[in-house]
Write a protein that holds these residues in place. Structure first.
Motif, PDB file in Angstrom:
ATOM      1  N   MET A  39     -16.230  -9.552   1.666  1.00  8.48           N
ATOM      2  CA  MET A  39     -16.559  -8.134   1.729  1.00  8.48           C
ATOM      3  C   MET A  39     -15.294  -7.424   2.182  1.00  8.48           C
ATOM      4  O   MET A  39     -14.908  -7.516   3.352  1.00  8.48           O
ATOM      5  CB  MET A  39     -17.711  -7.978   2.735  1.00  8.48           C
ATOM      6  N   GLY A  82     -12.913  -4.086   2.792  1.00  2.85           N
ATOM      7  CA  GLY A  82     -12.985  -2.633   2.972  1.00  2.85           C
ATOM      8  C   GLY A  82     -12.214  -2.205   4.201  1.00  2.85           C
ATOM      9  O   GLY A  82     -11.794  -3.034   5.008  1.00  2.85           O
ATOM     10  N   THR A  83     -12.064  -0.899   4.345  1.00  3.74           N
ATOM     11  CA  THR A  83     -11.388  -0.372   5.526  1.00  3.74           C
ATOM     12  C   THR A  83     -12.353  -0.356   6.720  1.00  3.74           C
ATOM     13  O   THR A  83     -11.942  -0.521   7.862  1.00  3.74           O
ATOM     14  CB  THR A  83     -10.858   1.061   5.237  1.00  3.74           C
ATOM     15  N   PHE A  84     -13.636  -0.151   6.413  1.00  7.97           N
ATOM     16  CA  PHE A  84     -14.696  -0.148   7.435  1.00  7.97           C
ATOM     17  C   PHE A  84     -14.370   0.805   8.591  1.00  7.97           C
ATOM     18  O   PHE A  84     -14.318   0.407   9.754  1.00  7.97           O
ATOM     19  CB  PHE A  84     -14.975  -1.572   7.952  1.00  7.97           C
ATOM     20  N   ALA A 121      -9.462  -4.424   6.088  1.00  5.15           N
ATOM     21  CA  ALA A 121      -8.092  -4.274   5.597  1.00  5.15           C
ATOM     22  C   ALA A 121      -7.204  -3.768   6.731  1.00  5.15           C
ATOM     23  O   ALA A 121      -7.615  -2.907   7.514  1.00  5.15           O
ATOM     24  CB  ALA A 121      -8.060  -3.291   4.434  1.00  5.15           C
ATOM     25  N   PRO A 158      -4.561  -0.679   3.878  1.00  2.00           N
ATOM     26  CA  PRO A 158      -4.881  -0.647   2.453  1.00  2.00           C
ATOM     27  C   PRO A 158      -3.694  -0.071   1.674  1.00  2.00           C
ATOM     28  O   PRO A 158      -3.143   0.963   2.082  1.00  2.00           O
ATOM     29  CB  PRO A 158      -6.100   0.279   2.372  1.00  2.00           C
ATOM     30  N   PRO A 159      -3.274  -0.735   0.595  1.00  2.00           N
ATOM     31  CA  PRO A 159      -2.056  -0.333  -0.122  1.00  2.00           C
ATOM     32  C   PRO A 159      -2.093   1.117  -0.602  1.00  2.00           C
ATOM     33  O   PRO A 159      -1.062   1.770  -0.671  1.00  2.00           O
ATOM     34  CB  PRO A 159      -2.023  -1.290  -1.318  1.00  2.00           C
ATOM     35  N   HIS A 160      -3.310   1.624  -0.920  1.00  2.00           N
ATOM     36  CA  HIS A 160      -3.403   2.976  -1.464  1.00  2.00           C
ATOM     37  C   HIS A 160      -3.548   4.020  -0.366  1.00  2.00           C
ATOM     38  O   HIS A 160      -3.770   5.181  -0.646  1.00  2.00           O
ATOM     39  CB  HIS A 160      -4.588   3.060  -2.429  1.00  2.00           C
ATOM     40  N   THR A 163      -5.190  -7.511  -2.206  1.00  2.00           N
ATOM     41  CA  THR A 163      -6.385  -8.351  -2.347  1.00  2.00           C
ATOM     42  C   THR A 163      -6.042  -9.709  -2.950  1.00  2.00           C
ATOM     43  O   THR A 163      -6.625 -10.724  -2.565  1.00  2.00           O
ATOM     44  CB  THR A 163      -7.434  -7.601  -3.188  1.00  2.00           C
ATOM     45  N   ILE A 194     -16.432  -8.360  -2.974  1.00  4.32           N
ATOM     46  CA  ILE A 194     -17.282  -7.164  -3.032  1.00  4.32           C
ATOM     47  C   ILE A 194     -16.510  -5.961  -2.525  1.00  4.32           C
ATOM     48  O   ILE A 194     -15.911  -6.017  -1.451  1.00  4.32           O
ATOM     49  CB  ILE A 194     -18.517  -7.304  -2.105  1.00  4.32           C
ATOM     50  N   ASP A 234     -15.814   2.858  -6.548  1.00  3.22           N
ATOM     51  CA  ASP A 234     -14.759   3.889  -6.567  1.00  3.22           C
ATOM     52  C   ASP A 234     -13.385   3.243  -6.458  1.00  3.22           C
ATOM     53  O   ASP A 234     -12.422   3.683  -7.080  1.00  3.22           O
ATOM     54  CB  ASP A 234     -14.909   4.872  -5.389  1.00  3.22           C
ATOM     55  N   GLY A 235     -13.311   2.189  -5.651  1.00  4.46           N
ATOM     56  CA  GLY A 235     -12.046   1.462  -5.496  1.00  4.46           C
ATOM     57  C   GLY A 235     -11.732   0.640  -6.738  1.00  4.46           C
ATOM     58  O   GLY A 235     -10.582   0.590  -7.188  1.00  4.46           O
TER      59      GLY A 235
HETATM   60  P1  NAP Z   1     -11.743   3.136  -0.093  1.00  3.22           P
HETATM   61  O1  NAP Z   1     -10.779   3.860  -0.974  1.00  3.22           O
HETATM   62  O2  NAP Z   1     -11.792   3.508   1.364  1.00  3.22           O
HETATM   63  O3  NAP Z   1     -13.190   3.186  -0.636  1.00  3.22           O
HETATM   64  C1  NAP Z   1     -13.488   3.437  -1.967  1.00  3.22           C
HETATM   65  C2  NAP Z   1     -14.977   3.609  -2.062  1.00  3.22           C
HETATM   66  O4  NAP Z   1     -15.619   2.336  -1.958  1.00  3.22           O
HETATM   67  C3  NAP Z   1     -15.558   4.470  -0.964  1.00  3.22           C
HETATM   68  O5  NAP Z   1     -16.592   5.207  -1.536  1.00  3.22           O
HETATM   69  C4  NAP Z   1     -16.057   3.439   0.041  1.00  3.22           C
HETATM   70  O6  NAP Z   1     -17.139   3.912   0.808  1.00  3.22           O
HETATM   71  C5  NAP Z   1     -16.505   2.317  -0.849  1.00  3.22           C
HETATM   72  N1  NAP Z   1     -16.355   0.984  -0.227  1.00  3.22           N
HETATM   73  C6  NAP Z   1     -15.268   0.471   0.355  1.00  3.22           C
HETATM   74  N2  NAP Z   1     -15.467  -0.811   0.719  1.00  3.22           N
HETATM   75  C7  NAP Z   1     -16.742  -1.101   0.354  1.00  3.22           C
HETATM   76  C8  NAP Z   1     -17.538  -2.259   0.423  1.00  3.22           C
HETATM   77  N3  NAP Z   1     -17.035  -3.405   0.916  1.00  3.22           N
HETATM   78  N4  NAP Z   1     -18.797  -2.214  -0.057  1.00  3.22           N
HETATM   79  C9  NAP Z   1     -19.277  -1.082  -0.581  1.00  3.22           C
HETATM   80  N5  NAP Z   1     -18.575   0.052  -0.702  1.00  3.22           N
HETATM   81  C10 NAP Z   1     -17.320   0.043  -0.237  1.00  3.22           C
HETATM   82  O7  NAP Z   1     -11.436   1.600  -0.248  1.00  3.22           O
HETATM   83  P2  NAP Z   1     -10.936   0.635   0.837  1.00  3.22           P
HETATM   84  O8  NAP Z   1     -12.063   0.383   1.787  1.00  3.22           O
HETATM   85  O9  NAP Z   1      -9.652   1.133   1.414  1.00  3.22           O
HETATM   86  O10 NAP Z   1     -10.570  -0.655  -0.038  1.00  3.22           O
HETATM   87  C11 NAP Z   1     -11.570  -1.488  -0.537  1.00  3.22           C
HETATM   88  C12 NAP Z   1     -10.968  -2.890  -0.711  1.00  3.22           C
HETATM   89  O11 NAP Z   1     -10.079  -2.888  -1.824  1.00  3.22           O
HETATM   90  C13 NAP Z   1     -10.151  -3.351   0.501  1.00  3.22           C
HETATM   91  O12 NAP Z   1     -10.396  -4.713   0.694  1.00  3.22           O
HETATM   92  C14 NAP Z   1      -8.714  -3.093   0.063  1.00  3.22           C
HETATM   93  O13 NAP Z   1      -7.762  -3.943   0.679  1.00  3.22           O
HETATM   94  C15 NAP Z   1      -8.829  -3.405  -1.421  1.00  3.22           C
HETATM   95  N6  NAP Z   1      -7.739  -2.759  -2.187  1.00  3.22           N
HETATM   96  C16 NAP Z   1      -6.749  -3.550  -2.669  1.00  3.22           C
HETATM   97  C17 NAP Z   1      -5.694  -3.005  -3.389  1.00  3.22           C
HETATM   98  C18 NAP Z   1      -4.605  -3.910  -3.909  1.00  3.22           C
HETATM   99  O14 NAP Z   1      -4.721  -5.122  -3.755  1.00  3.22           O
HETATM  100  N7  NAP Z   1      -3.587  -3.357  -4.489  1.00  3.22           N
HETATM  101  C19 NAP Z   1      -5.656  -1.613  -3.602  1.00  3.22           C
HETATM  102  C20 NAP Z   1      -6.695  -0.825  -3.093  1.00  3.22           C
HETATM  103  C21 NAP Z   1      -7.750  -1.408  -2.382  1.00  3.22           C
HETATM  104  P3  NAP Z   1     -17.035   3.896   2.407  1.00  3.22           P
HETATM  105  O15 NAP Z   1     -15.907   4.842   2.717  1.00  3.22           O
HETATM  106  O16 NAP Z   1     -18.354   4.341   2.869  1.00  3.22           O
HETATM  107  O17 NAP Z   1     -16.665   2.490   2.770  1.00  3.22           O
END
Ligand code: NAP
Length: 200
Positions: free
Chosen positions: A7, A9-11, A39, A42-44, A85, A104, A108-109
């Motif tokens: 799972m 996410g930024t949490f 995370a 997060p890179p973005h 990731t 998971i 949006d991501g």
């Molecule tokens: P985010 O941009 O903060 O979130 C995007 C959307 O997804 C938001 O609506 C968010 O809602 C939802 N979300 C995030 N994590 C979720 C989860 N585990 N389950 C359900 N919904 C979720 O995205 P983030 O949290 O920073 O990144 C998500 C994951 O993608 C992280 O593990 C990050 O490291 C990875 N990522 C990797 C790369 C890469 O490898 N280049 C680039 C971008 C992201 P909430 O705000 O309510 O959580």
């Protein structure tokens, strides 16, 4: 361990929407465990203010404590540099040797996955579960992913979860405005946010 889900996410903060998604995936795909990996950077999100990793890790631990199938990993927080990731998935394969691995995250991501590091390799190492909020336009996801080869595309599974109407952004806004967050996340997380004056 045979089937594992990560799972990711930024949490900031973790909420019931995340917990429900994780439990639904555990159930749907017969996962032995779900590994929550907050995370680090997060890179973005370079330059975007997020709570310290210490706080996000603490609330993630509090949130999953009551579920034996849930674990928390500091893998990304302990690793220097941006949290790609693909690096995380490789590390989890090495550490746990799962037969099947799911990753998971929010749909949006996943919309941006074509810009992620080593996307083709990533999609051969695990299956993505893209959790969609109510009203999410799935056609948009298909359009964004149209350049992926068919065998990679089938490794991205959309999952609609009603309670994902809860969002971290909305919770932070509510705290700032003094609005209640009580039924949006577990009580120990609510208390932690209050005690550490997060999101004010
Ligand atoms: P985010 O941009 O903060 O979130 C995007 C959307 O997804 C938001 O609506 C968010 O809602 C939802 N979300 C995030 N994590 C979720 C989860 N585990 N389950 C359900 N919904 C979720 O995205 P983030 O949290 O920073 O990144 C998500 C994951 O993608 C992280 O593990 C990050 O490291 C990875 N990522 C990797 C790369 C890469 O490898 N280049 C680039 C971008 C992201 P909430 O705000 O309510 O959580």
């Amino acid at each position: 361990m045979s089937t594992l889900a990560i799972m990711g996410g930024t949490f900031d903060p973790i909420h019931y929407g995340h917990l429900l998604v994780a439990d639904q995936v555990r159930h749907n795909f017969n996962c032995d465990k779900v590994l929550f990996i907050p995370a680090a950077r997060p890179p973005h999100k370079e330059g975007v203010p997020i709570s310290s990793a210490r706080h996000r890790l603490a609330i993630t631990r509090l949130a999953v404590a009551s579920n034996d199938a849930f674990m928390v990993s500091t893998l990304e927080i302990d690793r220097p540099g941006p949290s790609y990731t693909v690096d995380t998935v490789k590390a989890v394969h090495q550490l746990y040797r799962p037969e099947k691995l799911y990753f998971i995250t929010g749909a949006d991501g996943v919309l941006e996955i074509m810009t992620w590091k080593d996307v083709n390799q990533l999609l051969s190492l695990c299956c993505f579960v893209a959790a969609t909020r109510p009203g999410f336009d799935i056609g948009n996801l298909k359009e964004k992913l149209k350049d992926l080869p068919e065998e990679k595309l089938k490794n991205i599974i959309p999952l609609s979860v009603p309670a994902l109407d809860i969002s971290s952004t909305d919770i932070r806004r509510r705290v700032r405005k003094g609005e209640p967050i009580k039924y949006l996340l577990p009580e120990p997380v609510e208390k932690y946010i209050k005690n550490h004056r997060l999101y004010l």
